[in-house]
Design an enzyme around this catalytic site. Sequence first.
Site, PDB file in Angstrom:
ATOM      1  N   ASP A  54       0.811  -1.225   0.000  1.00  0.00           N
ATOM      2  CA  ASP A  54       0.000   0.000   0.000  1.00  0.00           C
ATOM      3  C   ASP A  54       0.845   1.276   0.000  1.00  0.00           C
ATOM      4  OD1 ASP A  54      -2.192  -1.708   0.123  1.00  0.00           O
ATOM      5  OD2 ASP A  54      -2.164  -1.708   2.318  1.00  0.00           O
ATOM      6  N   LYS A  88       1.857   1.978  -5.145  1.00  0.00           N
ATOM      7  CA  LYS A  88       2.425   1.376  -6.371  1.00  0.00           C
ATOM      8  C   LYS A  88       1.511   1.604  -7.573  1.00  0.00           C
ATOM      9  CE  LYS A  88       2.526  -2.643  -4.283  1.00  0.00           C
ATOM     10  NZ  LYS A  88       2.153  -2.238  -2.919  1.00  0.00           N
ATOM     11  N   ALA A 134      -4.058  -8.009  -3.646  1.00  0.00           N
ATOM     12  CA  ALA A 134      -3.604  -6.643  -3.925  1.00  0.00           C
ATOM     13  C   ALA A 134      -4.792  -5.710  -4.092  1.00  0.00           C
ATOM     14  CB  ALA A 134      -2.766  -6.638  -5.198  1.00  0.00           C
ATOM     15  N   GLY A 135      -4.571  -4.447  -3.765  1.00  0.00           N
ATOM     16  CA  GLY A 135      -5.563  -3.403  -4.045  1.00  0.00           C
ATOM     17  C   GLY A 135      -4.770  -2.183  -4.462  1.00  0.00           C
ATOM     18  N   HIS A 136      -4.755  -1.898  -5.748  1.00  0.00           N
ATOM     19  CA  HIS A 136      -3.944  -0.796  -6.280  1.00  0.00           C
ATOM     20  C   HIS A 136      -4.853   0.327  -6.758  1.00  0.00           C
ATOM     21  CE1 HIS A 136      -0.388  -3.762  -7.131  1.00  0.00           C
ATOM     22  NE2 HIS A 136      -0.720  -3.676  -5.860  1.00  0.00           N
ATOM     23  N   THR A 137      -4.691   1.495  -6.140  1.00  0.00           N
ATOM     24  CA  THR A 137      -5.586   2.617  -6.435  1.00  0.00           C
ATOM     25  C   THR A 137      -4.985   3.523  -7.511  1.00  0.00           C
ATOM     26  OG1 THR A 137      -6.094   2.564  -4.084  1.00  0.00           O
ATOM     27  CG2 THR A 137      -6.933   4.460  -5.328  1.00  0.00           C
ATOM     28  N   GLN A 187       1.957  -6.339  -3.112  1.00  0.00           N
ATOM     29  CA  GLN A 187       2.520  -6.507  -1.761  1.00  0.00           C
ATOM     30  C   GLN A 187       3.885  -5.797  -1.677  1.00  0.00           C
ATOM     31  OE1 GLN A 187       1.267  -9.812  -3.272  1.00  0.00           O
ATOM     32  NE2 GLN A 187      -0.595  -8.799  -2.692  1.00  0.00           N
ATOM     33  N   THR A 219      -9.690  -4.997   1.729  1.00  0.00           N
ATOM     34  CA  THR A 219     -10.585  -5.494   2.776  1.00  0.00           C
ATOM     35  C   THR A 219     -11.246  -4.370   3.579  1.00  0.00           C
ATOM     36  OG1 THR A 219      -8.726  -5.609   4.302  1.00  0.00           O
ATOM     37  CG2 THR A 219      -9.230  -7.618   3.083  1.00  0.00           C
ATOM     38  N   GLY A 220     -10.816  -3.131   3.381  1.00  0.00           N
ATOM     39  CA  GLY A 220     -11.390  -2.006   4.128  1.00  0.00           C
ATOM     40  C   GLY A 220     -10.911  -1.917   5.563  1.00  0.00           C
ATOM     41  N   ARG A 221     -10.002  -2.837   5.979  1.00  0.00           N
ATOM     42  CA  ARG A 221      -9.523  -2.819   7.360  1.00  0.00           C
ATOM     43  C   ARG A 221      -8.693  -1.559   7.624  1.00  0.00           C
ATOM     44  NH1 ARG A 221      -6.418  -8.508   7.666  1.00  0.00           N
ATOM     45  NH2 ARG A 221      -5.975  -7.940   5.514  1.00  0.00           N
ATOM     46  N   VAL A 234       3.098  13.968  -4.100  1.00  0.00           N
ATOM     47  CA  VAL A 234       2.577  14.869  -3.066  1.00  0.00           C
ATOM     48  C   VAL A 234       1.042  14.912  -3.056  1.00  0.00           C
ATOM     49  CG1 VAL A 234       4.626  16.324  -2.837  1.00  0.00           C
ATOM     50  CG2 VAL A 234       2.963  16.833  -4.632  1.00  0.00           C
TER      51      VAL A 234
HETATM   52  P1  GDP Z   1      -0.740   0.196  -3.568  1.00  0.00           P
HETATM   53  O1  GDP Z   1      -1.350  -1.056  -3.071  1.00  0.00           O
HETATM   54  O2  GDP Z   1       0.731   0.254  -3.319  1.00  0.00           O
HETATM   55  O3  GDP Z   1      -1.066   0.487  -5.004  1.00  0.00           O
HETATM   56  O4  GDP Z   1      -1.374   1.390  -2.708  1.00  0.00           O
HETATM   57  P2  GDP Z   1      -2.935   1.568  -2.324  1.00  0.00           P
HETATM   58  O5  GDP Z   1      -3.664   1.999  -3.530  1.00  0.00           O
HETATM   59  O6  GDP Z   1      -3.434   0.373  -1.607  1.00  0.00           O
HETATM   60  O7  GDP Z   1      -2.847   2.707  -1.246  1.00  0.00           O
HETATM   61  C1  GDP Z   1      -2.274   3.951  -1.529  1.00  0.00           C
HETATM   62  C2  GDP Z   1      -3.325   5.060  -1.244  1.00  0.00           C
HETATM   63  O8  GDP Z   1      -2.677   6.313  -1.174  1.00  0.00           O
HETATM   64  C3  GDP Z   1      -4.350   5.193  -2.342  1.00  0.00           C
HETATM   65  O9  GDP Z   1      -5.567   5.578  -1.765  1.00  0.00           O
HETATM   66  C4  GDP Z   1      -3.800   6.313  -3.226  1.00  0.00           C
HETATM   67  O10 GDP Z   1      -4.813   7.010  -3.935  1.00  0.00           O
HETATM   68  C5  GDP Z   1      -3.155   7.189  -2.191  1.00  0.00           C
HETATM   69  N1  GDP Z   1      -1.961   7.932  -2.643  1.00  0.00           N
HETATM   70  C6  GDP Z   1      -0.985   7.544  -3.501  1.00  0.00           C
HETATM   71  N2  GDP Z   1      -0.002   8.477  -3.558  1.00  0.00           N
HETATM   72  C7  GDP Z   1      -0.368   9.467  -2.723  1.00  0.00           C
HETATM   73  C8  GDP Z   1       0.250  10.696  -2.320  1.00  0.00           C
HETATM   74  O11 GDP Z   1       1.338  11.048  -2.721  1.00  0.00           O
HETATM   75  N3  GDP Z   1      -0.433  11.461  -1.407  1.00  0.00           N
HETATM   76  C9  GDP Z   1      -1.648  11.079  -0.899  1.00  0.00           C
HETATM   77  N4  GDP Z   1      -2.228  11.887  -0.019  1.00  0.00           N
HETATM   78  N5  GDP Z   1      -2.249   9.946  -1.258  1.00  0.00           N
HETATM   79  C10 GDP Z   1      -1.619   9.134  -2.148  1.00  0.00           C
HETATM   80  P1  IMO Z   2      -0.900  -4.316  -2.196  1.00  0.00           P
HETATM   81  O1  IMO Z   2      -0.446  -4.883  -3.509  1.00  0.00           O
HETATM   82  C1  IMO Z   2      -0.985  -4.707   2.152  1.00  0.00           C
HETATM   83  C2  IMO Z   2      -1.135  -8.795   3.754  1.00  0.00           C
HETATM   84  C3  IMO Z   2      -2.397  -9.236   4.451  1.00  0.00           C
HETATM   85  C4  IMO Z   2      -1.801 -10.207   5.460  1.00  0.00           C
HETATM   86  C5  IMO Z   2      -0.678 -10.869   4.685  1.00  0.00           C
HETATM   87  C6  IMO Z   2      -1.048 -12.211   4.068  1.00  0.00           C
HETATM   88  O2  IMO Z   2      -2.173  -3.575  -2.253  1.00  0.00           O
HETATM   89  O3  IMO Z   2       0.204  -3.543  -1.551  1.00  0.00           O
HETATM   90  P2  IMO Z   2      -2.579 -12.940   2.025  1.00  0.00           P
HETATM   91  O4  IMO Z   2      -4.029 -12.697   1.738  1.00  0.00           O
HETATM   92  O5  IMO Z   2      -1.655 -12.417   0.966  1.00  0.00           O
HETATM   93  O6  IMO Z   2      -2.286 -14.373   2.351  1.00  0.00           O
HETATM   94  O7  IMO Z   2      -2.283 -12.110   3.375  1.00  0.00           O
HETATM   95  O8  IMO Z   2      -0.341  -9.961   3.650  1.00  0.00           O
HETATM   96  N1  IMO Z   2      -1.339  -8.273   2.375  1.00  0.00           N
HETATM   97  C7  IMO Z   2      -1.237  -6.976   2.045  1.00  0.00           C
HETATM   98  N2  IMO Z   2      -1.043  -5.885   2.814  1.00  0.00           N
HETATM   99  N3  IMO Z   2      -1.073  -4.589   0.813  1.00  0.00           N
HETATM  100  C8  IMO Z   2      -1.253  -5.675   0.031  1.00  0.00           C
HETATM  101  O9  IMO Z   2      -1.220  -5.617  -1.321  1.00  0.00           O
HETATM  102  C9  IMO Z   2      -1.378  -6.940   0.647  1.00  0.00           C
HETATM  103  N4  IMO Z   2      -1.594  -8.195   0.186  1.00  0.00           N
HETATM  104  C10 IMO Z   2      -1.543  -9.003   1.252  1.00  0.00           C
HETATM  105  O10 IMO Z   2      -3.054  -8.163   5.069  1.00  0.00           O
HETATM  106  O11 IMO Z   2      -1.220  -9.492   6.525  1.00  0.00           O
HETATM  107 MG    MG Z   3      -2.887  -1.695  -1.811  1.00  0.00          MG
END
Ligand code: GDP
Ligand code: IMO
Ligand code: MG
Length: 426
Positions: free
Chosen positions: A13, A16, A39-42, A223, A300-302, A413
């Site tokens: 998170d 990426k 994974a959850g990529h925003t 991850q 997962t919204g956690r 930023v």
């Molecule tokens: P990923 O799993 O690595 O792709 O990251 P996630 O999408 O799970 O979580 C990153 C969160 O931070 C998302 O809600 C993005 O929209 C947000 N985000 C990414 N870059 C920035 C930043 O530079 N500043 C802020 N405030 N939010 C960001």
């Molecule tokens: P992105 O790509 C953050 C964590 C889970 C748990 C552990 C094992 O969005 O960064 P799993 O379901 O893979 O067997 O869970 O890994 N986890 C993540 N935490 N970002 C993720 O993906 C994750 N994918 C798995 O919360 O602790």
């Molecule tokens: Mg994520």
Amino acid sequence: MAGYVVVGSQWGDEGKGKIVDVLGKKMDMVVRFQGGNNAGHTVIVNGEKSILHLLPSGILNKEALCVIGPGVVIDPFVLLDEIDTLRKRGLTCDHLRISDRAHLIMPYHIKLDELQEKKLANNKIGTTKRGIGPCYADKYTRIGLRVCDLVDFEIFKKRLASTLEIKNDQIVKLYGEEPFDYDTLVNQFANIREQLLPMICDSVSLVNQYLDEGKNVLFEGAQANMLDINYGTYPYVTSSSPTSAGVCEGAGVAPQKLNTIIGVVKAYSTRVGEGPFATELLDETGEEIRSIGAEFGATTGRPRRCGWLDLCVVKQAAIINGLTDLVVTKIDVLSTMKKIKVCVGYDIDGKEYTYIPASLNDYGRSKPIYKEFDGWMCDITKIRNYDDLPENCRKYLECIAEFTNTRISLVSVGPDRENNIIINEL
Ligand code: GDP
Ligand code: IMO
Ligand code: MG
């Protein structure tokens, strides 16, 4: 030839998805190489938010071919749902290919993930309950089903029959739950198989052809290093290798084809699920970071656990991945902090460490050694030039680069595509 890798350098998170989207403009191909829909990529484009779980984050750019590689575990029902969601928004996924070698997450994997977590009780991992661990386990015990098995459905049925016997034994005899019905499973897959067939290909030839033709290929990690099966805080890890070495394994690409290896670093730390986290803040500062950074899981919204930046963690990622560049994200979230700390070592029973010990017993009771910075206390989201950043913010960034011995090429930023300070063109 240009192989770009984007990996997470903490616990996931880091942002990426946003970085893959930003680099996506110049990419001819974007490839996922490990993990699954854990994974959850925003990605936020013109204020519109997409959260991608299985689809590569380049999918919003029609010009780049998107590939789900051999090292990924695919829940085909989730994949089709994700494609459908984008179609409803008028976006096509015609530029998506999936590897014939990728393993399938089966409904019983999801069930077994839930059951194992329940059985582990207080020792649970806190998985995303998407069936990731059980699917990779079957892969390595060699009873998994692969995407190529769907091509000749008779093979799929035969392999399912033999595997299901073992899986149902576990479900019934070990956990006392209802077995999965063979015919129901066959019907579920018969219903979706036709939709998947046009996307299936030998992705290894395709990806290597692109690289050999000198095209730009980006490998998108899910991850992060601290969740790596070998180098993370085992057993509180995921079941794949989210590292640059994972690209070679999971996409079928030789190491010398990877030129730029980008580690995404969040300006503080977060972790979802269980496991030790030395710099975790269980106080109001942690709450403040969670609230300003909107740190709630994209899958997962956690609520994400929050803490100060741990530079030992990032340095470990730099070494293991061979990072050539860092991208620092979410530094805007720290703009209201009067004082900001970064961890530069651990104290374990009076001895100083700068690496993460394998034993969680040691790591779990390590006391972070902090370096403290004065905050910059102003909005930085509109800044686009490095030199315009407040001095205290630049000092913070310089400390990250120096400690990890890796240059910072981009500072994010804000969440939008445009909120970036480019230092070195990637
Ligand atoms: P990923 O799993 O690595 O792709 O990251 P996630 O999408 O799970 O979580 C990153 C969160 O931070 C998302 O809600 C993005 O929209 C947000 N985000 C990414 N870059 C920035 C930043 O530079 N500043 C802020 N405030 N939010 C960001
Ligand atoms: P992105 O790509 C953050 C964590 C889970 C748990 C552990 C094992 O969005 O960064 P799993 O379901 O893979 O067997 O869970 O890994 N986890 C993540 N935490 N970002 C993720 O993906 C994750 N994918 C798995 O919360 O602790
Ligand atoms: Mg994520």
